[in-house]
Design an enzyme around this catalytic site. Structure first.
Site, PDB file in Angstrom:
ATOM      1  N   HIS A 276      74.303  60.736  43.614  1.00 30.99           N
ATOM      2  CA  HIS A 276      73.956  59.456  43.055  1.00 30.99           C
ATOM      3  C   HIS A 276      73.300  59.746  41.610  1.00 30.99           C
ATOM      4  O   HIS A 276      73.679  58.803  40.999  1.00 30.99           O
ATOM      5  CB  HIS A 276      72.692  58.912  44.113  1.00 30.99           C
ATOM      6  CG  HIS A 276      73.231  58.715  45.512  1.00 30.99           C
ATOM      7  ND1 HIS A 276      73.894  57.729  45.878  1.00 30.99           N
ATOM      8  CD2 HIS A 276      72.984  59.609  46.591  1.00 30.99           C
ATOM      9  CE1 HIS A 276      74.115  57.767  47.172  1.00 30.99           C
ATOM     10  NE2 HIS A 276      73.661  58.973  47.552  1.00 30.99           N
TER      11      HIS A 276
HETATM   12  O1  RIB Z   1      69.862  56.396  47.502  1.00 31.53           O
HETATM   13  C1  RIB Z   1      69.970  57.287  46.662  1.00 31.53           C
HETATM   14  C2  RIB Z   1      68.796  57.655  45.686  1.00 31.53           C
HETATM   15  O2  RIB Z   1      67.649  57.912  46.636  1.00 31.53           O
HETATM   16  C3  RIB Z   1      68.738  58.999  45.018  1.00 31.53           C
HETATM   17  O3  RIB Z   1      68.168  58.942  43.913  1.00 31.53           O
HETATM   18  C4  RIB Z   1      68.351  60.064  45.857  1.00 31.53           C
HETATM   19  O4  RIB Z   1      67.863  61.098  45.101  1.00 31.53           O
HETATM   20  C5  RIB Z   1      67.118  59.411  46.302  1.00 31.53           C
HETATM   21  O5  RIB Z   1      65.949  59.455  45.581  1.00 31.53           O
END
Ligand code: RIB
Ligand code: CA
Length: 312
Positions: free
Chosen positions: A241
């Site tokens: 992500h």
């Molecule tokens: O939903 C994904 C996010 O939540 C990313 O930033 C992961 O590191 C968690 O923090």
């Protein structure tokens, strides 16, 4: 790209496995960004761990950016951590202890100092809960005129990953997210709509493992944990992500963006942290976010492998 046109950037992270990949990538983007400092926030794991992971990681990578310790809990709720990053937050990846300490002052001081040095030019990449960002904007209202853009890994205009409606970062501290989305700062929202699309292909993983250098080394170890977690425990597909949000800053041509007024819901068991885009202009409010609605996933992986020296 000349040195002078580099983007002055502050990152805010909850390191975290995919945060670590994002940080490693950022240290390789020196032609596009000047990393002024990193704030740590509680999120994936407790602040003691996210801060420690961040400092040990950038020290291991030879990056001199200062690391500031931020919030140990959300603005108005108890901390809810994520299970998929392992107990340390870095899976089973062990790094040598950093040879230096944390920087003096909190994340508000980091952001304010950077903004005064780069008035109107500072960009922020926030890839954890928005507690530190909301606190800085509240404590220093003058930041609104000094910050050029905040790019957020968070939210989704379609579905969630923490509940069926909300994404982890914004679910974790919805009150902070509301403050940021209503701040008037220029926002880019890089949510699950795009970050769930590029799922780590095995051949990319293999190329990173074969690549030279400390960044590829640590990222390969993190990816190995993520792949085992999937293979052994039937967990989520490895979704990177946070580095996708970095790509939105340094390689925006990979994305399709649409402008919307995005409502940040703070109430409800399922809807806390939900981002609701006003597709039909019901609110009559001007757009407050540039929302990433699509990504060239193949182009992203090409960028990713090239960045880590794992090219053709
Ligand atoms: O939903 C994904 C996010 O939540 C990313 O930033 C992961 O590191 C968690 O923090
Ligand atoms: Ca994160």
């Amino acid at each position: 790209m000349t040195l002078l046109s580099r983007i002055p950037l502050v990152m805010d992270v909850d390191t975290g496995t995919d945060d670590a990949v994002c940080i490693a990538a950022a240290t390789l983007c020196t032609d596009r960004i000047e990393l002024l400092g990193i704030g740590a926030v509680c999120g994936n794991v407790e602040i003691e761990k996210t801060a420690r992971n961040t400092l040990d990681l950038i020290d291991f990578l030879g990056c001199e950016a200062p690391v500031h310790i931020g919030a140990s809990r959300p603005l108005a709720r108890p901390l809810c951590t994520a299970v998929s990053h392992g107990t340390t937050g870095l899976g089973d990846v062990a790094l040598p202890a950093a040879r230096r300490g944390f920087a003096e002052g909190g994340v508000t001081e980091l952001i304010h100092g950077a903004a005064k040095r780069h008035p109107g030019g500072l960009e922020i990449l926030a890839v954890g809960p928005l507690t530190n960002i909301a606190t800085a904007l509240t404590e220093c209202p003058e930041l609104l005129a000094l910050i050029k853009r905040i790019t957020i890994m968070g939210g989704a205009i379609r579905g969630g990953n923490m509940t069926l409606a909300s994404e982890f970062n914004l679910y974790c501290d919805p009150e902070a997210a509301r403050i940021v989305f209503e701040s008037g700062c220029a926002l880019t929202m890089v949510g699950l709509d795009v970050t769930l699309k590029p799922e780590l292909p095995r051949h990319i993983f293999d190329r990173i493992r074969a690549a030279p250098g400390p960044q590829a080394d640590v990222v390969a170890r993190v990816l190995d944990f993520m792949m085992r977690r999937k293979d052994e425990f039937g967990a989520d597909d490895p979704n990177l992500h946070d580095v996708i949000a970095l790509a939105a800053i340094v390689k925006p041509s990979l994305f399709t963006f649409e402008s919307y007024y995005v409502h940040l819901e703070t109430g409800g068991e399922v809807t806390r942290g939900m981002t609701i885009a006003d597709f039909n202009n019901v609110s009559k409010r001007p757009p407050n976010a540039l929302v990433a609605v699509d990504i060239d996933a193949d182009g992203f992986w090409d960028w990713f492998v090239d960045l880590f020296g794992a090219g053709k």
